[in-house]
Scaffold this motif. Structure first.
Motif, PDB file in Angstrom:
ATOM      1  N   PRO A   2       0.829  -1.212   0.000  1.00 14.05           N
ATOM      2  CA  PRO A   2       0.000   0.000   0.000  1.00 14.05           C
ATOM      3  C   PRO A   2       0.863   1.262   0.000  1.00 14.05           C
ATOM      4  CG  PRO A   2      -0.144  -1.148   2.114  1.00 14.05           C
ATOM      5  CD  PRO A   2       0.803  -1.926   1.255  1.00 14.05           C
ATOM      6  N   SER A   3       0.202   2.391  -0.160  1.00 11.95           N
ATOM      7  CA  SER A   3       0.905   3.677  -0.184  1.00 11.95           C
ATOM      8  C   SER A   3       1.202   4.138   1.245  1.00 11.95           C
ATOM      9  CB  SER A   3       0.023   4.713  -0.875  1.00 11.95           C
ATOM     10  OG  SER A   3      -1.017   5.074  -0.003  1.00 11.95           O
ATOM     11  N   PRO A   4       1.958   5.231   1.405  1.00 10.32           N
ATOM     12  CA  PRO A   4       2.188   5.776   2.754  1.00 10.32           C
ATOM     13  C   PRO A   4       0.889   6.149   3.479  1.00 10.32           C
ATOM     14  CG  PRO A   4       3.761   6.693   1.210  1.00 10.32           C
ATOM     15  CD  PRO A   4       2.784   5.901   0.382  1.00 10.32           C
ATOM     16  N   VAL A   5      -0.198   6.350   2.744  1.00 11.28           N
ATOM     17  CA  VAL A   5      -1.475   6.685   3.396  1.00 11.28           C
ATOM     18  C   VAL A   5      -1.905   5.550   4.327  1.00 11.28           C
ATOM     19  CG1 VAL A   5      -3.941   7.066   2.980  1.00 11.28           C
ATOM     20  CG2 VAL A   5      -2.230   8.227   1.561  1.00 11.28           C
ATOM     21  N   ALA A   6      -1.950   4.330   3.795  1.00  6.13           N
ATOM     22  CA  ALA A   6      -2.373   3.189   4.624  1.00  6.13           C
ATOM     23  C   ALA A   6      -1.363   2.920   5.736  1.00  6.13           C
ATOM     24  CB  ALA A   6      -2.539   1.945   3.746  1.00  6.13           C
ATOM     25  N   HIS A   7      -0.073   2.935   5.389  1.00  7.92           N
ATOM     26  CA  HIS A   7       0.939   2.656   6.421  1.00  7.92           C
ATOM     27  C   HIS A   7       0.866   3.683   7.547  1.00  7.92           C
ATOM     28  CE1 HIS A   7       2.805  -0.653   4.425  1.00  7.92           C
ATOM     29  NE2 HIS A   7       3.172   0.049   3.368  1.00  7.92           N
ATOM     30  N   SER A   8       0.652   4.948   7.195  1.00  2.00           N
ATOM     31  CA  SER A   8       0.614   5.997   8.222  1.00  2.00           C
ATOM     32  C   SER A   8      -0.615   5.833   9.119  1.00  2.00           C
ATOM     33  CB  SER A   8       0.591   7.378   7.560  1.00  2.00           C
ATOM     34  OG  SER A   8       1.746   7.562   6.778  1.00  2.00           O
ATOM     35  N   ILE A   9      -1.762   5.541   8.531  1.00  6.56           N
ATOM     36  CA  ILE A   9      -2.984   5.396   9.346  1.00  6.56           C
ATOM     37  C   ILE A   9      -2.862   4.181  10.260  1.00  6.56           C
ATOM     38  CG2 ILE A   9      -5.475   4.986   9.259  1.00  6.56           C
ATOM     39  CD1 ILE A   9      -5.509   6.576   6.623  1.00  6.56           C
ATOM     40  N   ILE A  10      -2.290   3.091   9.753  1.00  2.32           N
ATOM     41  CA  ILE A  10      -2.094   1.897  10.597  1.00  2.32           C
ATOM     42  C   ILE A  10      -1.124   2.218  11.737  1.00  2.32           C
ATOM     43  CG2 ILE A  10      -1.158  -0.453  10.630  1.00  2.32           C
ATOM     44  CD1 ILE A  10      -2.207  -0.711   7.698  1.00  2.32           C
ATOM     45  N   GLY A  11      -0.047   2.955  11.428  1.00  2.00           N
ATOM     46  CA  GLY A  11       0.918   3.336  12.461  1.00  2.00           C
ATOM     47  C   GLY A  11       0.296   4.244  13.513  1.00  2.00           C
ATOM     48  N   LEU A  12      -0.501   5.214  13.077  1.00  2.00           N
ATOM     49  CA  LEU A  12      -1.166   6.121  14.019  1.00  2.00           C
ATOM     50  C   LEU A  12      -2.144   5.350  14.903  1.00  2.00           C
ATOM     51  CD1 LEU A  12      -1.887   9.210  11.730  1.00  2.00           C
ATOM     52  CD2 LEU A  12      -0.299   9.105  13.654  1.00  2.00           C
ATOM     53  N   SER A  13      -2.887   4.424  14.306  1.00  2.00           N
ATOM     54  CA  SER A  13      -3.843   3.625  15.082  1.00  2.00           C
ATOM     55  C   SER A  13      -3.112   2.817  16.147  1.00  2.00           C
ATOM     56  CB  SER A  13      -4.621   2.667  14.158  1.00  2.00           C
ATOM     57  OG  SER A  13      -5.257   3.375  13.131  1.00  2.00           O
ATOM     58  N   VAL A 177     -10.736   5.140  13.625  1.00  2.00           N
ATOM     59  CA  VAL A 177     -11.939   5.605  14.324  1.00  2.00           C
ATOM     60  C   VAL A 177     -12.312   4.624  15.444  1.00  2.00           C
ATOM     61  CG1 VAL A 177     -14.418   6.025  14.049  1.00  2.00           C
ATOM     62  CG2 VAL A 177     -12.814   6.890  12.339  1.00  2.00           C
ATOM     63  N   LEU A 178     -12.203   3.316  15.167  1.00  2.00           N
ATOM     64  CA  LEU A 178     -12.524   2.310  16.187  1.00  2.00           C
ATOM     65  C   LEU A 178     -11.590   2.426  17.392  1.00  2.00           C
ATOM     66  CD1 LEU A 178     -13.282  -0.878  14.060  1.00  2.00           C
ATOM     67  CD2 LEU A 178     -14.855   0.336  15.564  1.00  2.00           C
ATOM     68  N   VAL A 179     -10.293   2.638  17.121  1.00  2.00           N
ATOM     69  CA  VAL A 179      -9.325   2.785  18.219  1.00  2.00           C
ATOM     70  C   VAL A 179      -9.694   3.983  19.086  1.00  2.00           C
ATOM     71  CG1 VAL A 179      -6.931   3.434  18.714  1.00  2.00           C
ATOM     72  CG2 VAL A 179      -7.401   1.628  17.084  1.00  2.00           C
ATOM     73  N   LEU A 180     -10.029   5.114  18.460  1.00  2.00           N
ATOM     74  CA  LEU A 180     -10.355   6.328  19.210  1.00  2.00           C
ATOM     75  C   LEU A 180     -11.683   6.171  19.956  1.00  2.00           C
ATOM     76  CD1 LEU A 180      -9.249   9.032  16.617  1.00  2.00           C
ATOM     77  CD2 LEU A 180      -7.986   8.149  18.586  1.00  2.00           C
ATOM     78  N   LEU A 181     -12.660   5.540  19.299  1.00  2.00           N
ATOM     79  CA  LEU A 181     -13.951   5.314  19.965  1.00  2.00           C
ATOM     80  C   LEU A 181     -13.784   4.460  21.214  1.00  2.00           C
ATOM     81  CD1 LEU A 181     -16.795   4.548  17.407  1.00  2.00           C
ATOM     82  CD2 LEU A 181     -16.829   6.173  19.308  1.00  2.00           C
ATOM     83  N   ARG A 182     -12.934   3.444  21.087  1.00  2.00           N
ATOM     84  CA  ARG A 182     -12.714   2.538  22.230  1.00  2.00           C
ATOM     85  C   ARG A 182     -12.111   3.288  23.409  1.00  2.00           C
ATOM     86  NH1 ARG A 182     -12.427  -2.492  24.133  1.00  2.00           N
ATOM     87  NH2 ARG A 182     -10.479  -3.293  24.968  1.00  2.00           N
ATOM     88  N   LYS A 183     -11.238   4.257  23.119  1.00  2.00           N
ATOM     89  CA  LYS A 183     -10.646   5.051  24.197  1.00  2.00           C
ATOM     90  C   LYS A 183     -11.710   5.861  24.939  1.00  2.00           C
ATOM     91  CE  LYS A 183      -6.510   3.741  23.635  1.00  2.00           C
ATOM     92  NZ  LYS A 183      -5.876   2.925  24.700  1.00  2.00           N
ATOM     93  N   CYS A 184     -12.771   6.242  24.235  1.00  2.00           N
ATOM     94  CA  CYS A 184     -13.836   7.022  24.863  1.00  2.00           C
ATOM     95  C   CYS A 184     -14.851   6.133  25.577  1.00  2.00           C
ATOM     96  CB  CYS A 184     -14.553   7.859  23.807  1.00  2.00           C
ATOM     97  SG  CYS A 184     -13.513   9.145  23.090  1.00  2.00           S
ATOM     98  N   LEU A 185     -14.953   4.868  25.173  1.00  2.00           N
ATOM     99  CA  LEU A 185     -15.986   3.994  25.741  1.00  2.00           C
ATOM    100  C   LEU A 185     -15.477   3.142  26.895  1.00  2.00           C
ATOM    101  CD1 LEU A 185     -17.678   2.867  22.416  1.00  2.00           C
ATOM    102  CD2 LEU A 185     -18.508   4.542  24.067  1.00  2.00           C
ATOM    103  N   GLN A 186     -14.144   2.963  26.978  1.00  2.00           N
ATOM    104  CA  GLN A 186     -13.583   2.157  28.074  1.00  2.00           C
ATOM    105  C   GLN A 186     -13.602   2.946  29.372  1.00  2.00           C
ATOM    106  OE1 GLN A 186      -9.774   1.289  26.142  1.00  2.00           O
ATOM    107  NE2 GLN A 186     -10.009  -0.810  26.841  1.00  2.00           N
ATOM    108  N   CYS A 187     -13.654   2.231  30.506  1.00  2.00           N
ATOM    109  CA  CYS A 187     -13.515   2.895  31.809  1.00  2.00           C
ATOM    110  C   CYS A 187     -12.093   3.421  31.951  1.00  2.00           C
ATOM    111  CB  CYS A 187     -13.749   1.906  32.942  1.00  2.00           C
ATOM    112  SG  CYS A 187     -15.403   1.240  32.959  1.00  2.00           S
ATOM    113  N   PRO A 188     -11.921   4.573  32.628  1.00  2.00           N
ATOM    114  CA  PRO A 188     -10.553   5.023  32.907  1.00  2.00           C
ATOM    115  C   PRO A 188      -9.871   4.042  33.856  1.00  2.00           C
ATOM    116  CG  PRO A 188     -12.159   6.437  33.998  1.00  2.00           C
ATOM    117  CD  PRO A 188     -12.934   5.494  33.131  1.00  2.00           C
ATOM    118  N   PRO A 189      -8.518   3.931  33.796  1.00  2.00           N
ATOM    119  CA  PRO A 189      -7.802   2.966  34.642  1.00  2.00           C
ATOM    120  C   PRO A 189      -8.141   3.117  36.115  1.00  2.00           C
ATOM    121  CG  PRO A 189      -6.307   4.000  33.079  1.00  2.00           C
ATOM    122  CD  PRO A 189      -7.609   4.710  32.948  1.00  2.00           C
ATOM    123  N   ASN A 190      -8.284   4.354  36.634  1.00  2.00           N
ATOM    124  CA  ASN A 190      -8.566   4.566  38.055  1.00  2.00           C
ATOM    125  C   ASN A 190      -9.919   3.995  38.444  1.00  2.00           C
ATOM    126  OD1 ASN A 190      -6.182   5.769  38.411  1.00  2.00           O
ATOM    127  ND2 ASN A 190      -6.954   7.875  38.319  1.00  2.00           N
TER     128      ASN A 190
END
Ligand SMILES: [Zn+2]
Length: 199
Positions: A2-13, A177-190
């Protein structure tokens, strides 16, 4: 590949999923991502690092020359991960082992994306198992990303490649988007610790 677009989005995720704590609100998520901006930039560089072999083909006008050889291998992944680990270990807030695993995921994720990409240029595939084998590994039965035309600069900016990059974005952006959504839906560690303490 794939192009740097896919690699970059996978890396950011990968790096956002690894570094940002759970229990975020959309606003705090943006602030956390901004705090990790240098890590995100590093993640994009590392996720694209194996494609440094394009530098061989650029002067020849054919990006396929020298591509998918030794730097697209598990040996290269480990060498770059070790070098990056030595540079970053004092700045990383987590454990030394955790940093190494993150680096392997970031750079190794590039090879996984390449394995899942159609390859129409000869030799097909890449030297995935170097230094244990010089053979080219290609898995045509499982392709997610379409082939990119890279045998001339004219083909590089073709309609085919534009459609292929668009397809990559459609496949990989939902992952982010799924990675970011999960961060908002999970309980905080505390909150998880509090629940355990309360019985
Ligand atoms: Zn590649």
């Amino acid at each position: 590949m794939p192009s740097p677009v896919a690699h970059s989005i996978i890396g950011l995720s990968t790096v956002l999923g690894w570094l940002i704590p759970a229990g975020q609100t959309p606003r705090s998520l943006l602030a956390a991502a901004w705090n990790y901006r240098l890590a995100l930039l590093g993640a994009v560089l590392l996720a694209n690092m194996p494609d440094i072999d394009y530098l061989i083909g650029i002067p020849l006008g054919n990006l396929n020359v020298g591509h998918h050889l030794h730097v697209h291998s598990i040996g290269w992944v480990f060498l770059v991960a070790i070098a990056a680990w030595i540079i970053l270990r004092r700045r990383y807030p987590g454990s030394a082992l955790g940093l190494f695993v993150l680096l392997i995921l970031l750079i190794g994720g590039h090879l996984l994306a390449d394995v899942l990409t159609a390859d129409c240029s000869y030799p097909r595939g890449m030297m995935l198992f170097w230094p244990f084998s010089d053979s080219f590994f290609y898995w045509p039965d499982v392709t997610v990303f379409p082939n990119l035309s890279k045998d001339s600069f004219a083909n590089l900016f073709s309609l085919h490649n534009f459609r292929a990059v668009l397809f990559e974005a459609l496949v990989t952006l939902p992952l982010l988007v799924l990675v970011l959504l999960r961060k908002c839906l999970q309980c905080p560690p505390n909150a998880e610790v509090d629940r355990e303490n309360s019985g």
